[in-house]
Write a protein that holds these residues in place. Structure first.
Motif, mmCIF file in Angstrom:
data_model
loop_
_atom_site.group_PDB
_atom_site.id
_atom_site.type_symbol
_atom_site.label_atom_id
_atom_site.label_comp_id
_atom_site.label_asym_id
_atom_site.label_seq_id
_atom_site.Cartn_x
_atom_site.Cartn_y
_atom_site.Cartn_z
ATOM 1 N N LYS A 176 63.075 11.449 5.022
ATOM 2 C CA LYS A 176 63.427 12.220 6.380
ATOM 3 C C LYS A 176 62.162 12.880 6.832
ATOM 4 O O LYS A 176 61.922 12.914 8.146
ATOM 5 N N HIS A 215 65.422 3.475 17.473
ATOM 6 C CA HIS A 215 66.585 4.415 17.061
ATOM 7 C C HIS A 215 67.223 3.746 15.831
ATOM 8 O O HIS A 215 67.498 4.271 14.753
ATOM 9 N N PHE A 217 73.951 8.027 14.982
ATOM 10 C CA PHE A 217 72.943 9.315 14.780
ATOM 11 C C PHE A 217 71.883 8.965 13.524
ATOM 12 O O PHE A 217 72.279 8.150 12.422
ATOM 13 N N VAL A 218 70.784 9.513 13.828
ATOM 14 C CA VAL A 218 69.832 8.946 12.766
ATOM 15 C C VAL A 218 69.196 10.328 12.390
ATOM 16 O O VAL A 218 68.690 11.309 13.291
ATOM 17 N N PRO A 219 68.937 10.685 11.055
ATOM 18 C CA PRO A 219 68.715 12.005 10.562
ATOM 19 C C PRO A 219 66.885 12.129 10.977
ATOM 20 O O PRO A 219 66.217 11.453 10.707
ATOM 21 N N PHE A 220 66.865 13.389 11.409
ATOM 22 C CA PHE A 220 65.383 13.951 11.921
ATOM 23 C C PHE A 220 65.411 15.377 11.385
ATOM 24 O O PHE A 220 66.302 16.049 11.593
ATOM 25 N N PHE A 221 64.312 15.919 10.864
ATOM 26 C CA PHE A 221 64.320 17.412 10.787
ATOM 27 C C PHE A 221 64.130 17.865 12.028
ATOM 28 O O PHE A 221 63.472 17.386 13.050
ATOM 29 N N SER A 224 60.200 12.507 10.285
ATOM 30 C CA SER A 224 60.120 13.361 11.009
ATOM 31 C C SER A 224 58.512 14.037 11.370
ATOM 32 O O SER A 224 58.121 14.399 12.313
ATOM 33 N N ALA A 270 72.068 16.445 6.581
ATOM 34 C CA ALA A 270 71.713 15.299 7.583
ATOM 35 C C ALA A 270 70.455 15.620 8.395
ATOM 36 O O ALA A 270 69.517 14.791 8.857
ATOM 37 N N MET A 271 70.274 16.829 8.851
ATOM 38 C CA MET A 271 69.557 17.117 9.990
ATOM 39 C C MET A 271 68.181 17.991 9.136
ATOM 40 O O MET A 271 67.179 17.516 8.856
ATOM 41 N N GLY A 272 68.592 19.248 8.790
ATOM 42 C CA GLY A 272 67.722 20.204 8.240
ATOM 43 C C GLY A 272 66.933 20.789 9.228
ATOM 44 O O GLY A 272 66.501 20.267 10.398
ATOM 45 N N ALA A 275 67.526 12.743 16.952
ATOM 46 C CA ALA A 275 68.585 12.385 15.924
ATOM 47 C C ALA A 275 69.681 11.597 16.996
ATOM 48 O O ALA A 275 70.304 10.647 16.310
ATOM 49 N N PHE A 289 66.259 10.424 -0.021
ATOM 50 C CA PHE A 289 66.741 10.653 1.587
ATOM 51 C C PHE A 289 65.724 11.850 2.104
ATOM 52 O O PHE A 289 65.357 11.388 3.215
ATOM 53 N N TYR A 345 67.294 3.657 6.848
ATOM 54 C CA TYR A 345 68.209 5.010 6.014
ATOM 55 C C TYR A 345 69.323 4.247 5.134
ATOM 56 O O TYR A 345 69.495 4.863 4.154
#
Lengths: 212, 327
Positions: free
Chosen positions: B84, B97, A169-173, B88, A22-24, A161, B80, B104
């Motif tokens: 992402k 947000h 929660f919002v995915p971000f690297f 990012s 989900a993050m990375g 995130a 996905f 997503y």
């Protein structure tokens, strides 16, 4: 024993997949993280995810030793949260406002037991993705334990995130940059300054997109 | 013991997959010989790249050969991760947000339409419904500063990493006629296995073209096409890649798809051209943002988007080429 098992399961089944997928996580110089206790990790604080990500960086063998130092007034405010914080996250509660007594006494004991403390010297999550001044507690600890290595760890993206005040929660690297460990320098002001400088230098390594 | 007939792939694809592994083995041997007796640093990036190709090929083949639902989930996951990576990398607004959360959410829904084989919804869901909903949700936030840029970058990212890439997944459920006849009369959906062949052909042609362009460009060099955007792209590489990819398409098209020889050759050239455009388009974003790679997920290659860039253009174009003429 049961709690240690639950903690390990929580990390393996929930936290690690979350961090991985989900993050990375883009981690630099992982080898600089302490391989044994006692040690202290000093990290910037933007999100509840910070603690989880740091816990996920350690091998399971070390996990029982890794203890985040966290505010008692926030995490012990109700019994359920308190159970989760104390047993699963494994926090060392610290009273931010005290009448007498040393708020850091439990941290000292943990270091004497050879544990690895996670400390967020900014004291609060603050505004996401912004570094703020460090509090003095870390200097007091280092002064008392001059041989214990203090490793700075800069985290980026977790505040994006899951920022303070957001439930979604919002995915971000995310990035995690580990700095070289340092020891007590002999003087509080300069010690804090040097640590803050090291953290800003780590932050400057990354090239992060604008977010405001 | 699972027999070949139980797998959701056509028999011809098995031979092509074997050929791909043969090609990879040859490339690995070639790079190993190039590195032999030299310092570890020599061609290290190339070595990493070849090693990553094994992983990518292995994972992709596993994902398409085991089960149809798994294939769709796998491609949704790729979308996905690409989305992402995009989010990012670009500047975003703190206020957005929750809008990003909704964006997503479009991914599982889009791939659900694909799994259900609902073409009409698949083709309008993102360009109509999502592109109308997101600005509306953003307006509700009341933050107008940077609104145009925020909605522009978000929509375009969804377009490239989700809508465009999802066309590759829709190849799996072609031909739709098979669906219409069987569903909803039977509870169990029967899929024609040929879709996996089409998907494999698209991905193989696109990735082969990337490598062929690189190799021809290195071998011949010469004048560059758009040096400001992508300094490594030469005319020799582009034309050499197109030529090699067309040849490969001539050989494999009739095996894996309903295309005739001529149509397969054209498909190869079209895929090569589209792949090139996708590649330089993602390069343009990277130049704009001042980054070298879109991420660091794949050793030797960079981010996922660095590998999927060509596919953002080749997937929809190959898809419509095939669908218009054959389905």
């Amino acid at each position: 024993m049961v709690n240690q098992l639950l903690r390990a399961l929580f990390i393996v089944i929930i936290v690690r997949p979350l961090v991985l997928l989900a993050m990375g996580l883009n981690i630099r110089r992982r080898e600089l993280l302490p391989a044994q206790g006692p040690a202290v990790i000093v990290a910037n604080h933007n999100s509840h995810l910070d603690t989880l990500v740091i816990l996920s960086l350690f091998p399971l063998r070390l996990l029982p030793k890794v203890r985040p130092v966290a505010a008692a007034d926030y995490f012990l405010r109700n019994p359920l949260l308190a159970w989760f914080a104390l047993n699963i996250i494994g926090i060392i509660p610290v009273k931010r406002v005290t009448r007498g007594g040393n708020p850091l006494a439990s941290s000292f004991e943990a270091l004497q037991r050879g544990e690895i403390l996670i400390i967020f010297p900014e004291g609060s999550r603050g505004n996401p993705e912004e570094l703020t001044q460090f509090k003095k507690g870390i200097a007091i600890i280092s002064k008392k334990f001059p041989d214990v290595p203090i490793s700075p760890l800069f985290l980026h993206g977790l505040g994006k995130a899951l920022p303070r005040g957001e439930a979604v929660f919002v995915p971000f690297f995310c990035d995690a940059f580990v700095g070289s460990p340092r020891h007590w320098s002999g003087e509080t002001e300069s010690f804090i300054k040097a640590l803050e400088q090291q953290m800003s230098d780590l932050a400057a390594e990354g090239r992060f997109p604008v977010w405001k | 013991m699972i027999s070949l007939q139980d797998l959701p792939i056509p028999e011809n694809l098995v031979y092509v997959i074997a050929g791909v592994f043969g090609l990879l083995a040859f490339a690995t041997l070639l790079v190993a010989v190039m590195r032999r007796g030299k310092a570890d640093e020599v061609h290290k990036e190339l070595w990493l790249r070849v090693k990553s190709w094994w992983y990518m090929a292995g994972i992709f083949i596993f994902a398409i050969a085991i089960n149809r639902t798994l294939s769709v989930i796998f491609l949704a996951l790729l979308s996905f991760l690409a989305f992402k990576e995009y989010l990012s990398m670009i500047p975003t607004r703190r206020a957005d947000h929750r809008v990003l959360f909704w964006a997503y959410l479009a991914i599982p829904i889009q791939f659900y339409w694909i799994h259900a084989g609902w073409y009409g919804m698949f083709i309008i869901f993102i360009p109509v419904w999502v592109f109308l909903f997101l600005p509306f949700r953003m307006v509700l936030l009341g933050e107008t500063e940077g609104f145009l840029r925020a909605i522009g970058t978000l929509s375009w990212g969804l377009m490239m990493t989700v809508f465009a890439l999802s066309h590759a997944a829709y190849l799996l459920v072609l031909p739709e006629s098979a669906l219409v006849e069987l569903a909803p009369a039977t509870a169990v959906r029967q899929f024609d296995k040929s879709g996996a062949g089409l998907l494999f052909l698209l991905v193989l042609l696109t990735q082969f073209n990337d490598v062929a362009q690189y190799v021809w460009g290195k071998l011949i060099g010469g004048p560059k096409i758009i040096p400001k955007v992508s300094p490594g792209k030469t005319w020799a590489g582009f034309l050499g890649g197109m030529f090699s990819t067309s040849l490969l398409a001539l050989a494999l098209g009739p095996l894996l798809s309903p295309m005739s020889l001529m149509m397969a050759g054209i498909a190869g050239a079209v895929t090569a051209l589209a792949g090139f455009i996708g590649d330089v388009t993602i390069s343009a974003i990277k130049r704009d943002l001042g980054v070298k790679d879109t991420g660091s997920t794949i050793p030797g290659h960079g981010g996922l988007l660095d590998r999927l860039d060509s596919l953002t253009y080749s997937a929809p174009i190959f898809f419509h080429y095939i669908r218009y003429f054959y389905y």
